[in-house]
Design a protein around this motif. Structure first.
Motif, short mmCIF file in Angstrom:
data_model
loop_
_atom_site.label_atom_id
_atom_site.label_comp_id
_atom_site.label_asym_id
_atom_site.label_seq_id
_atom_site.Cartn_x
_atom_site.Cartn_y
_atom_site.Cartn_z
N LEU A 14 0.82 -1.20 0.00
CA LEU A 14 0.00 0.00 0.00
C LEU A 14 0.86 1.26 0.00
O LEU A 14 0.46 2.28 -0.53
N LEU A 15 2.04 1.18 0.59
CA LEU A 15 2.93 2.34 0.64
C LEU A 15 3.23 2.84 -0.77
O LEU A 15 3.24 4.03 -1.02
N GLY A 16 3.45 1.93 -1.69
CA GLY A 16 3.72 2.32 -3.07
C GLY A 16 2.56 3.08 -3.68
O GLY A 16 2.74 4.04 -4.41
N PHE A 17 1.35 2.67 -3.38
CA PHE A 17 0.18 3.35 -3.92
C PHE A 17 0.00 4.72 -3.29
O PHE A 17 -0.35 5.67 -3.95
N SER A 18 0.21 4.82 -1.98
CA SER A 18 -0.07 6.08 -1.29
C SER A 18 0.90 7.17 -1.71
O SER A 18 0.55 8.34 -1.65
N ALA A 19 2.07 6.81 -2.17
CA ALA A 19 3.04 7.81 -2.59
C ALA A 19 2.54 8.61 -3.79
O ALA A 19 2.95 9.74 -4.01
N PHE A 20 1.63 8.02 -4.58
CA PHE A 20 1.14 8.69 -5.77
C PHE A 20 -0.18 9.41 -5.56
O PHE A 20 -0.67 10.07 -6.45
N SER A 21 -0.76 9.27 -4.39
CA SER A 21 -2.10 9.82 -4.18
C SER A 21 -2.05 10.97 -3.18
O SER A 21 -1.87 10.74 -2.01
N GLN A 22 -2.19 12.15 -3.67
CA GLN A 22 -2.22 13.32 -2.80
C GLN A 22 -3.49 14.12 -3.04
O GLN A 22 -3.50 15.32 -2.92
N ALA A 23 -4.57 13.43 -3.38
CA ALA A 23 -5.83 14.10 -3.68
C ALA A 23 -6.35 14.89 -2.49
O ALA A 23 -6.86 15.98 -2.65
N GLU A 43 -2.34 3.45 8.76
CA GLU A 43 -2.07 4.74 8.11
C GLU A 43 -2.11 4.61 6.59
O GLU A 43 -2.76 5.40 5.90
N GLN A 44 -1.45 3.60 6.08
CA GLN A 44 -1.39 3.41 4.63
C GLN A 44 -2.75 2.99 4.06
O GLN A 44 -3.13 3.43 2.97
N THR A 45 -3.48 2.18 4.79
CA THR A 45 -4.79 1.74 4.32
C THR A 45 -5.76 2.91 4.23
O THR A 45 -6.49 3.04 3.24
N PHE A 46 -5.76 3.77 5.25
CA PHE A 46 -6.66 4.92 5.20
C PHE A 46 -6.26 5.89 4.09
O PHE A 46 -7.12 6.50 3.45
N GLU A 47 -4.98 6.04 3.85
CA GLU A 47 -4.52 6.90 2.75
C GLU A 47 -5.07 6.38 1.42
O GLU A 47 -5.62 7.13 0.62
N VAL A 48 -4.95 5.08 1.18
CA VAL A 48 -5.46 4.49 -0.06
C VAL A 48 -6.98 4.55 -0.09
O VAL A 48 -7.58 4.93 -1.10
N PHE A 49 -7.62 4.21 1.02
CA PHE A 49 -9.08 4.22 1.11
C PHE A 49 -9.66 5.58 0.76
O PHE A 49 -10.64 5.68 0.03
N LEU A 50 -9.04 6.65 1.26
CA LEU A 50 -9.59 7.99 1.05
C LEU A 50 -9.11 8.66 -0.23
O LEU A 50 -9.75 9.60 -0.71
N ASN A 51 -8.00 8.21 -0.80
CA ASN A 51 -7.44 8.89 -1.96
C ASN A 51 -7.38 8.07 -3.24
O ASN A 51 -7.33 8.65 -4.32
N THR A 52 -7.35 6.76 -3.14
CA THR A 52 -7.14 5.94 -4.34
C THR A 52 -8.06 4.72 -4.32
O THR A 52 -7.60 3.59 -4.24
N PRO A 53 -9.37 4.93 -4.40
CA PRO A 53 -10.30 3.80 -4.36
C PRO A 53 -10.00 2.72 -5.40
O PRO A 53 -10.18 1.54 -5.13
N SER A 54 -9.50 3.12 -6.54
CA SER A 54 -9.21 2.13 -7.59
C SER A 54 -8.10 1.17 -7.17
O SER A 54 -8.07 0.03 -7.62
N GLU A 55 -7.20 1.61 -6.33
CA GLU A 55 -6.11 0.74 -5.86
C GLU A 55 -6.55 -0.12 -4.68
O GLU A 55 -5.97 -1.16 -4.41
N LEU A 56 -7.56 0.32 -3.96
CA LEU A 56 -8.07 -0.43 -2.80
C LEU A 56 -8.55 -1.80 -3.22
O LEU A 56 -8.38 -2.78 -2.50
N ASP A 57 -9.14 -1.89 -4.39
CA ASP A 57 -9.68 -3.14 -4.92
C ASP A 57 -8.67 -4.27 -4.85
O ASP A 57 -9.01 -5.41 -4.51
#
Length: 162
Positions: A14-23, A43-57
């Motif tokens: 998830l860390l890799g995904f969150s680095a790209f999501s700063q929405a 921390e990383q899960t909430f970052e992805v959950f709130l910023n990158t729903p497509s990666e959460l899948d």
């Protein structure tokens, strides 16, 4: 503990995904520092959950469910929930008061989240949540929440899919 190692690997991916999501800015703080790997996962899960729903899948098992109070969101509904929040929020401040990990790798935690919505209004919710894993993927979130501050219309914001 073996299952928790899968969780750790999930958190690292998830860390890799969150680095790209700063929405939206997601500020995360912890009172309890006794489980750093679980804290990192949260921390990383909430970052992805709130910023990158497509990666959460990619992080959810095929039979994933979110259980809340008297309701259930299946995998598709949970992804819709993530998208609804991502589309309607400007920011989030999450404070984890307590984080624990049992011998099976289940993470339990208590957190308060302050949300700033795009219309300028705010909502504050308090959660008690359990995270279950299967084969390195999140399979279930079982949670209870209460609206601490905000409009009564936001009482479903912890599970809203539309």
């Amino acid at each position: 503990m073996k299952k928790f190692l899968h969780t750790k690997l999930l958190g690292l991916s998830l860390l890799g995904f969150s680095a790209f999501s700063q929405a939206m800015p997601v500020e995360v703080t912890f009172n309890d520092l006794s489980h750093p790997e679980a804290n990192r996962f949260l921390e990383q899960t909430f970052e992805v959950f709130l910023n990158t729903p497509s990666e959460l899948d990619k992080q959810l098992s095929d039979d994933f469910v979110q259980v809340f109070g008297g309701g259930i969101n299946d995998r598709t509904e949970f992804l819709a929930h993530s998208t609804v929040l991502s589309d309607s929020l400007l920011g989030a401040k999450i404070h984890f008061e307590d984080v624990n990990v049992d011998s099976d790798g289940v993470i339990s935690e208590i957190h308060t989240i302050a949300l700033t919505k795009k219309d300028g209004s705010e909502a504050v919710l308090r959660f008690l949540a359990f995270y279950y894993f299967k084969d390195g993927k999140l399979t279930k979130i079982d949670e209870l929440n209460t609206l601490v501050k905000g409009s009564s219309e936001d009482s479903d914001i912890g599970s809203r899919t539309e």
